[in-house]
Structure formats: structure tokens, C-alpha cells
Design an enzyme around this catalytic site. Structure first.
Site, PDB file in Angstrom:
ATOM      1  N   ASN A   1       7.490   8.102  -7.204  1.00  0.00           N
ATOM      2  CA  ASN A   1       6.364   7.171  -7.289  1.00  0.00           C
ATOM      3  C   ASN A   1       5.056   7.945  -7.429  1.00  0.00           C
ATOM      4  O   ASN A   1       4.945   9.094  -7.009  1.00  0.00           O
ATOM      5  CB  ASN A   1       6.297   6.306  -6.023  1.00  0.00           C
ATOM      6  CG  ASN A   1       5.212   5.252  -6.113  1.00  0.00           C
ATOM      7  OD1 ASN A   1       5.028   4.612  -7.150  1.00  0.00           O
ATOM      8  ND2 ASN A   1       4.460   5.064  -5.040  1.00  0.00           N
TER       9      ASN A   1
ATOM     10  N   HIS B   1       0.976   7.531  -6.596  1.00  0.00           N
ATOM     11  CA  HIS B   1       0.036   6.735  -5.810  1.00  0.00           C
ATOM     12  C   HIS B   1      -1.384   7.235  -6.080  1.00  0.00           C
ATOM     13  O   HIS B   1      -1.637   8.445  -6.028  1.00  0.00           O
ATOM     14  CB  HIS B   1       0.355   6.851  -4.318  1.00  0.00           C
ATOM     15  CG  HIS B   1      -0.522   5.957  -3.499  1.00  0.00           C
ATOM     16  ND1 HIS B   1      -0.362   4.592  -3.487  1.00  0.00           N
ATOM     17  CD2 HIS B   1      -1.596   6.224  -2.715  1.00  0.00           C
ATOM     18  CE1 HIS B   1      -1.296   4.061  -2.715  1.00  0.00           C
ATOM     19  NE2 HIS B   1      -2.059   5.019  -2.241  1.00  0.00           N
TER      20      HIS B   1
ATOM     21  N   ASP C   1       4.771   4.074   0.523  1.00  0.00           N
ATOM     22  CA  ASP C   1       4.023   5.294   0.186  1.00  0.00           C
ATOM     23  C   ASP C   1       4.200   6.386   1.243  1.00  0.00           C
ATOM     24  O   ASP C   1       3.256   7.144   1.528  1.00  0.00           O
ATOM     25  CB  ASP C   1       2.532   4.960  -0.001  1.00  0.00           C
ATOM     26  CG  ASP C   1       2.305   3.948  -1.113  1.00  0.00           C
ATOM     27  OD1 ASP C   1       3.055   3.986  -2.106  1.00  0.00           O
ATOM     28  OD2 ASP C   1       1.390   3.128  -0.994  1.00  0.00           O
TER      29      ASP C   1
ATOM     30  N   ILE D   1       7.813  -3.168  -3.673  1.00  0.00           N
ATOM     31  CA  ILE D   1       8.542  -2.242  -2.814  1.00  0.00           C
ATOM     32  C   ILE D   1      10.021  -2.292  -3.177  1.00  0.00           C
ATOM     33  O   ILE D   1      10.561  -3.377  -3.410  1.00  0.00           O
ATOM     34  CB  ILE D   1       8.356  -2.667  -1.340  1.00  0.00           C
ATOM     35  CG1 ILE D   1       6.886  -2.617  -0.966  1.00  0.00           C
ATOM     36  CG2 ILE D   1       9.189  -1.806  -0.413  1.00  0.00           C
ATOM     37  CD1 ILE D   1       6.538  -3.551   0.171  1.00  0.00           C
TER      38      ILE D   1
HETATM   39  C1  GAR Z   1      -1.899   3.749 -11.658  1.00  0.00           C
HETATM   40  O1  GAR Z   1      -3.236   4.050 -11.389  1.00  0.00           O
HETATM   41  C2  GAR Z   1      -1.056   3.993 -10.424  1.00  0.00           C
HETATM   42  O2  GAR Z   1      -1.495   5.013  -9.639  1.00  0.00           O
HETATM   43  C3  GAR Z   1      -1.183   2.668  -9.737  1.00  0.00           C
HETATM   44  O3  GAR Z   1      -1.112   1.729 -10.782  1.00  0.00           O
HETATM   45  C4  GAR Z   1      -1.729   2.274 -11.937  1.00  0.00           C
HETATM   46  C5  GAR Z   1      -0.851   2.011 -13.146  1.00  0.00           C
HETATM   47  O4  GAR Z   1      -1.478   2.402 -14.314  1.00  0.00           O
HETATM   48  N1  GAR Z   1      -0.096   2.506  -8.828  1.00  0.00           N
HETATM   49  C6  GAR Z   1      -0.232   1.983  -7.611  1.00  0.00           C
HETATM   50  O5  GAR Z   1      -1.288   1.553  -7.175  1.00  0.00           O
HETATM   51  C7  GAR Z   1       1.039   1.946  -6.794  1.00  0.00           C
HETATM   52  N2  GAR Z   1       0.762   1.612  -5.452  1.00  0.00           N
HETATM   53  P1  GAR Z   1      -0.708   2.478 -15.705  1.00  0.00           P
HETATM   54  O6  GAR Z   1       0.038   1.159 -15.873  1.00  0.00           O
HETATM   55  O7  GAR Z   1      -1.790   2.625 -16.713  1.00  0.00           O
HETATM   56  O8  GAR Z   1       0.225   3.660 -15.686  1.00  0.00           O
END
Ligand code: GAR
Length: 223
Positions: free
Chosen positions: A113, A115, A151, A98
Site C-alpha cells: 500500500n 500512504h 496503515d 480496508i
Molecule cells: C494517492 O495520493 C494515495 O497516496 C492516496 O490516494 C491517492 C491516489 O492517487 N491513497 C490513500 O489516501 C490511501 N489511504 P492516484 O489515483 O492518482 O494514484
């Protein structure tokens, strides 16, 4: 566009598929931007490798002693690094901490961001698993401006993903991630086209706004 490419700073803790999609879109002229700095709070995160493969400066910066946020000094160090790189927009791509008011004040309404659910449903961690466990028939992903809540910031773009009967958390997350890449490009192009027209929390980013010049009662612009 007669201005230089927008300068993006990307923060991430994971494998970096969204960073890769954004950087590749910049390189291929699908985004009028350049990723100038990638920072991770995880020393061996894939996102750092994916940045370096693309000759993008990438740094691990220690987050401090907390698990869910940056320690105050770390937050200041992140802000300093982003400012030193002349970053205009901060893009969170799987950054699992955060950000507090001090950080957000440094980049007012300039932190985005992503989500992996249709907010306000399933905020927080492993949102795809929360959605599957709850039994929803559609989920998806959301790109939003970051505010001080978890979020809760105003939504820019959402994309829908149907849940299949045979989905596992991994299969659902994979299909959500396909949409995430598209959602980020859409949202970034909208903010770059800006200024975005806001009606309360509603961002008018679709075709109906007819671009930046759309008229409307109660128009507020926040860039
Ligand atoms: C993604 O799926 C994103 O939505 C999630 O982390 C992943 C990162 O993937 N984010 C969250 O959960 C934030 N709360 P990446 O490293 O392959 O881009």
C-alpha cells in the site's frame, strides 16, 4: 533477471496517477514487472481509463454495501479475479477500502500500500490535509506491506516532502504525489530483488543491505 516479469494486480479508487507511473515504468524496463489486471471499486474511476489507454485489462468490481471495506462476497470475487490472472503481487494505488484477513491470506505478505504521509503519523483519510492542519514542517509518503490494521504494516520505503508556508491541501498533495511515484518504484524494485531482510518490523532495503545476500543476525526472510 532470468524469470518472467512479475505479475501485478493493481487496485485503485481514484485518478490512477500511480498506476500510470507503474505501468509506464514496466513498459520502459524500469520495473521487471507487468500490470496484468486493474480493479476499481468505483465504476468511473480514472484508474480504469488510464489502464485501458495502456491496453491493460481493467474492471470495475462492485464493492458491496459497506463504505470502508469490501463486502465478504466482493472480497472473494476480487481474490478470484486476481488469482485467475495469476497475480503475484497486489499493489494498492489509492484503493480506499480496508482489506480483511481473507484477502490478505490469499496473498501473504504480497500486498503493498501507498500512504500519503510519513506513517505512523496521519493514518487514514486525507493524510496530506491532516499533516497541514497539524502544522508539521515535513510530511511525505510511505509504501508498506499491508496487514490487518489501518496503515500499520511494516514500512518498505518513505520519502520526505517539506511543507511550505503557502501550501494548500491541493498543492501539498500534488508534491506528495510526485514522491509517491518514485517511492512505489523503489519499493517494488526492492521486493522484486528480494527476499527482503527483516529485523523485527525493520525492512533493510537500502544500500546497506548490499542486495539480497546481506548477512545479519536474526535474519528473517518473508519474500
Ligand atoms: C494517492 O495520493 C494515495 O497516496 C492516496 O490516494 C491517492 C491516489 O492517487 N491513497 C490513500 O489516501 C490511501 N489511504 P492516484 O489515483 O492518482 O494514484
Amino acid at each position: 533477471m532470468d524469470r518472467p516479469p512479475f505479475r501485478l494486480g493493481v487496485l485503485g479508487s481514484g485518478k490512477g496517477s500511480n498506476l500510470a507511473a507503474i505501468a509506464d515504468a514496466c513498459a520502459e524496463g524500469r520495473l521487471p514487472a507487468r500490470v496484468v489486471l486493474v480493479i476499481s471499486d468505483v465504476p468511473d474511476a480514472g484508474i480504469l481509463a488510464r489502464a485501458r489507454e495502456r491496453a491493460i485489462r481493467a474492471e470495475y468490481m462492485a464493492p458491496g454495501r459497506y463504505r470502508t471495506k469490501l463486502e465478504e462476497e466482493a472480497e472473494l470475487a476480487y481474490v478470484d479475479a486476481l488469482r485467475a490472472a495469476d497475480v503475484e503481487w497486489v499493489v494498492l494505488a489509492g484503493f480506499m477500502r480496508i482489506l480483511k484477513a481473507g484477502f490478505l491470506r490469499a496473498f501473504p505478505r504480497r500486498v503493498l500500500n501507498l500512504h500519503p504521509a510519513l506513517l505512523p503519523s496521519f493514518p487514514g483519510l486525507e493524510a496530506w490535509k491532516q499533516a497541514l492542519d497539524y502544522g508539521v514542517k515535513v510530511t511525505g509518503c510511505t509504501v508498506h506491506l499491508v496487514d490487518e490494521g489501518i496503515d500499520t504494516g511494516p514500512i518498505l520505503v518513505q520519502r520526505v516532502v517539506p511543507v511550505r508556508d503557502d501550501d494548500t491541501p491541493a498543492s501539498l498533495h500534488e508534491r506528495i504525489q510526485e514522491q509517491e511515484r518514485l517511492a512505489y518504484l523503489e519499493a517494488l524494485n526492492a521486493v522484486f530483488r528480494g527476499p527482503i531482510e527483516w529485523k523485527g518490523r525493520r525492512a533493510l532495503v537500502g544500500e546497506n543491505t548490499a542486495g539480497a545476500g546481506a548477512a545479519g543476525a536474526g535474519k528473517q526472510t518473508h519474500g
